[in-house]
Motif scaffolding. Sequence first.
Motif, PDB file in Angstrom:
ATOM      1  N   ASN A 165       7.420   7.677  -3.710  1.00  8.34           N
ATOM      2  CA  ASN A 165       7.333   8.581  -4.855  1.00  8.34           C
ATOM      3  C   ASN A 165       6.720   9.928  -4.457  1.00  8.34           C
ATOM      4  N   ALA A 166       5.803   9.877  -3.506  1.00  9.99           N
ATOM      5  CA  ALA A 166       5.163  11.110  -3.028  1.00  9.99           C
ATOM      6  C   ALA A 166       6.035  11.855  -2.025  1.00  9.99           C
ATOM      7  N   LYS A 167       7.133  11.210  -1.623  1.00 10.17           N
ATOM      8  CA  LYS A 167       8.036  11.792  -0.617  1.00 10.17           C
ATOM      9  C   LYS A 167       7.261  12.214   0.638  1.00 10.17           C
ATOM     10  N   HIS A 168       6.416  11.293   1.088  1.00  8.79           N
ATOM     11  CA  HIS A 168       5.533  11.571   2.214  1.00  8.79           C
ATOM     12  C   HIS A 168       5.998  10.789   3.438  1.00  8.79           C
ATOM     13  N   PRO A 169       6.000  11.405   4.628  1.00  9.77           N
ATOM     14  CA  PRO A 169       6.527  10.736   5.828  1.00  9.77           C
ATOM     15  C   PRO A 169       5.526   9.872   6.578  1.00  9.77           C
ATOM     16  N   ALA A 170       4.336   9.652   6.032  1.00 11.15           N
ATOM     17  CA  ALA A 170       3.318   8.880   6.756  1.00 11.15           C
ATOM     18  C   ALA A 170       3.820   7.475   7.103  1.00 11.15           C
ATOM     19  N   LEU A 171       3.308   6.955   8.200  1.00 12.00           N
ATOM     20  CA  LEU A 171       3.571   5.575   8.583  1.00 12.00           C
ATOM     21  C   LEU A 171       2.762   4.636   7.691  1.00 12.00           C
ATOM     22  N   LEU A 172       3.258   3.428   7.498  1.00  9.48           N
ATOM     23  CA  LEU A 172       2.540   2.408   6.727  1.00  9.48           C
ATOM     24  C   LEU A 172       2.143   1.268   7.655  1.00  9.48           C
ATOM     25  N   PHE A 173       0.827   1.105   7.839  1.00  7.24           N
ATOM     26  CA  PHE A 173       0.277   0.031   8.656  1.00  7.24           C
ATOM     27  C   PHE A 173      -0.331  -1.021   7.729  1.00  7.24           C
ATOM     28  N   VAL A 174      -0.073  -2.293   8.018  1.00 12.32           N
ATOM     29  CA  VAL A 174      -0.564  -3.372   7.167  1.00 12.32           C
ATOM     30  C   VAL A 174      -1.308  -4.408   8.006  1.00 12.32           C
ATOM     31  N   ASP A 175      -2.502  -4.769   7.535  1.00 13.73           N
ATOM     32  CA  ASP A 175      -3.253  -5.892   8.099  1.00 13.73           C
ATOM     33  C   ASP A 175      -2.810  -7.148   7.348  1.00 13.73           C
ATOM     34  N   GLY A 176      -2.105  -8.020   8.067  1.00 11.46           N
ATOM     35  CA  GLY A 176      -1.644  -9.272   7.475  1.00 11.46           C
ATOM     36  C   GLY A 176      -2.214 -10.479   8.191  1.00 11.46           C
ATOM     37  N   VAL A 177      -3.416 -10.338   8.745  1.00 10.72           N
ATOM     38  CA  VAL A 177      -3.992 -11.406   9.569  1.00 10.72           C
ATOM     39  C   VAL A 177      -4.124 -12.697   8.769  1.00 10.72           C
ATOM     40  N   SER A 178      -4.607 -12.616   7.537  1.00  6.45           N
ATOM     41  CA  SER A 178      -4.802 -13.843   6.745  1.00  6.45           C
ATOM     42  C   SER A 178      -3.724 -14.021   5.678  1.00  6.45           C
ATOM     43  N   SER A 179      -2.580 -13.364   5.881  1.00  9.95           N
ATOM     44  CA  SER A 179      -1.492 -13.520   4.907  1.00  9.95           C
ATOM     45  C   SER A 179      -0.189 -13.975   5.550  1.00  9.95           C
ATOM     46  N   VAL A 180       0.170 -13.396   6.682  1.00  7.83           N
ATOM     47  CA  VAL A 180       1.464 -13.708   7.306  1.00  7.83           C
ATOM     48  C   VAL A 180       1.536 -15.187   7.664  1.00  7.83           C
ATOM     49  N   ALA A 181       2.681 -15.784   7.407  1.00 16.58           N
ATOM     50  CA  ALA A 181       2.960 -17.209   7.618  1.00 16.58           C
ATOM     51  C   ALA A 181       2.327 -18.089   6.552  1.00 16.58           C
ATOM     52  N   SER A 182       1.698 -17.474   5.549  1.00 22.50           N
ATOM     53  CA  SER A 182       1.147 -18.207   4.408  1.00 22.50           C
ATOM     54  C   SER A 182       1.597 -17.589   3.094  1.00 22.50           C
ATOM     55  N   LEU A 183       1.680 -16.264   3.063  1.00 23.16           N
ATOM     56  CA  LEU A 183       2.151 -15.521   1.903  1.00 23.16           C
ATOM     57  C   LEU A 183       3.439 -14.795   2.286  1.00 23.16           C
ATOM     58  N   GLU A 184       4.294 -14.585   1.314  1.00 23.04           N
ATOM     59  CA  GLU A 184       5.559 -13.904   1.579  1.00 23.04           C
ATOM     60  C   GLU A 184       5.304 -12.510   2.143  1.00 23.04           C
ATOM     61  N   PHE A 185       6.043 -12.164   3.187  1.00 23.53           N
ATOM     62  CA  PHE A 185       5.948 -10.823   3.753  1.00 23.53           C
ATOM     63  C   PHE A 185       7.345 -10.321   4.067  1.00 23.53           C
ATOM     64  N   LYS A 186       7.647  -9.078   3.641  1.00 24.83           N
ATOM     65  CA  LYS A 186       8.980  -8.506   3.795  1.00 24.83           C
ATOM     66  C   LYS A 186       8.859  -7.133   4.443  1.00 24.83           C
ATOM     67  N   MET A 187       8.741  -7.133   5.745  1.00 22.89           N
ATOM     68  CA  MET A 187       8.498  -5.893   6.480  1.00 22.89           C
ATOM     69  C   MET A 187       9.571  -4.845   6.221  1.00 22.89           C
ATOM     70  N   ASP A 188      10.831  -5.216   6.364  1.00 25.08           N
ATOM     71  CA  ASP A 188      11.910  -4.247   6.187  1.00 25.08           C
ATOM     72  C   ASP A 188      12.018  -3.791   4.743  1.00 25.08           C
ATOM     73  N   GLU A 189      12.015  -4.735   3.822  1.00 27.34           N
ATOM     74  CA  GLU A 189      12.183  -4.395   2.410  1.00 27.34           C
ATOM     75  C   GLU A 189      11.035  -3.532   1.901  1.00 27.34           C
ATOM     76  N   TRP A 190       9.828  -3.785   2.395  1.00 27.60           N
ATOM     77  CA  TRP A 190       8.663  -3.037   1.934  1.00 27.60           C
ATOM     78  C   TRP A 190       8.426  -1.767   2.742  1.00 27.60           C
ATOM     79  N   GLY A 191       9.254  -1.503   3.732  1.00 25.12           N
ATOM     80  CA  GLY A 191       9.111  -0.283   4.513  1.00 25.12           C
ATOM     81  C   GLY A 191       7.830  -0.223   5.319  1.00 25.12           C
ATOM     82  N   VAL A 192       7.418  -1.343   5.882  1.00 29.49           N
ATOM     83  CA  VAL A 192       6.192  -1.408   6.695  1.00 29.49           C
ATOM     84  C   VAL A 192       6.520  -0.984   8.122  1.00 29.49           C
TER      85      VAL A 192
END
Length: 397
Positions: A165-192
Motif C-alpha cells: 500500500n505504501a508502494k515501498h521497495p524495502a525488503l521484508l525479513f521475517v523471524d519464523g524460528v518458533s513458527s515455521v513447520a508448526s504454523l502456516e507460512f507462505k513465503m511467496d504469497e506473502w512476499g517475504v
Amino acid sequence: MLNSRIPGRNFLFVPGPTNLPDRIVRAMSVASEDHRSPTFPDLVKPLFPGLKKVFGTEKGHAFIFPASGTGGWEAAITNTLSPGDKVLAQRFGQFSHLWIDLCKRHGLEVVVQEREWGTGNDPELIEETLKADKNHEIKAVLATHNETATGVTSDIAAVRRAMDNAKHPALLFVDGVSSVASLEFKMDEWGVDVIVSGSQKGFMLPAGLLLMAASQKAVDAGKSNSGRRAYFEFRDMIAQNANGYFPYTPSVPLLYGLKESLSILFEEGLDQVYKRHHHLAEGCRAAVAAWGLKCCAKEPKWNSDTVTAIVVPEGYDAAKVIETAYKRYNLALGAGLSEVAGKVFRIGHLGDLNELMLLGAIAGAEMAMLDNGIKVTPGSGVAAAQAVYRANPMLKM
C-alpha cells in the motif's frame, strides 16, 4: 528432591528445544562419513525442495547453515545491507529486541517502533512510516512472526499489504524460528524476502541447523557488499548446494535428522500439522481460562499456537512456579524473559506432541502453582483442556 533423581522422562515443554521423535534420534545415529563423497548429494539434494515446501516458496532459495536462528538474522542483514543502511523494526518482546540489537551491532540505523509486550506487528504504523519515507531510505522491514517470549503471533500477510500500500521497495525479513513447520507460512504469497528458522522447534531436531530461505531480490541485493561476510555468503551456498555439497563441513547427523523430520512432516501433511498445533493450543488456552488467569497475549487475535505465556497473579513469582515444576515434577516450563521475567511462565506446545502429552504439562503446571500458593481449583485446567480435546473432531483418527 532434585530433578535428575526423578524416574521417568523429563517433560520438556519449553518453546524450544522441543521433543525429539524416536525416528529422528535413530536417523541421526550414523557413523562419520565423507561429506565430499560421490554419494553425499543423494542425502543433500532432496532436502532443499523439502524445505522450500515447508517455507511455502517455489521461487526462493533454501539454505542450510550450521548455526542457530541468530545466525539467520546475521545472514539476512549481511547478505543484503551495508553499515549505515536504515531498517524498520517493531519491538514487542525479547526476540524482536535481540534482532534489533544485532542490527545495531552491525552498524545499521534502526527505526524502532515500540509496541506493548503482548501485542504484535502493527501494519498500519508500518504503512504510515513507509509512506513518509519519500526517499526510500528504509531498506528493510524486520517482522517477528511468532514472539516466543510473550506467546504472540503476528499477521505477516498484513505487513506485506502495508508495504504494498505504501508502494515501498524495502525488503521484508521475517523471524519464523518458533513458527515455521508448526504454523502456516507462505513465503511467496506473502512476499517475504528472507525467512529465518531453526532446527530445534517445529522441525523437531536438536539445535544446530539454521534453516532459511531468501528471494532472488534478497540474493541480488548482496552483490553490492560482497566483502562483508564469508561464512554466511548466500552465493557460495547456492553454488555448492547445486551439486549437493557445502562450502565447509556440514553437520552430517543433523542432515540425516532433517531428512527424517521432513518425512514426518509430509507424512502427517502440513495442513494437518497446522491444525494439530491450533487444536493443542486451544486446549492450553482453555486451561488458562479455567484457572482464572490470563495469557500474556493482550487479545485473542495475538494468540500463538506454538507457545502460551501465562501471567501469574500479582504478588507471586513465576520463576518459583518454574523451579517447582522442574525440581518436584520433572517438568521443564519456559521462563519469562526481560520485561516479563518473574511475571509469566510459558508452556511450549509445538513439534512432536499430542493431547495426552500436553495434558501432563498442564497438570504439572497446575500442581506447581498450587504448591506456590496460587489459588487455582485443582483439576480445573486439565478438565477444561480435556473438554476441548474430546469435543474437537478435527484431528485424523
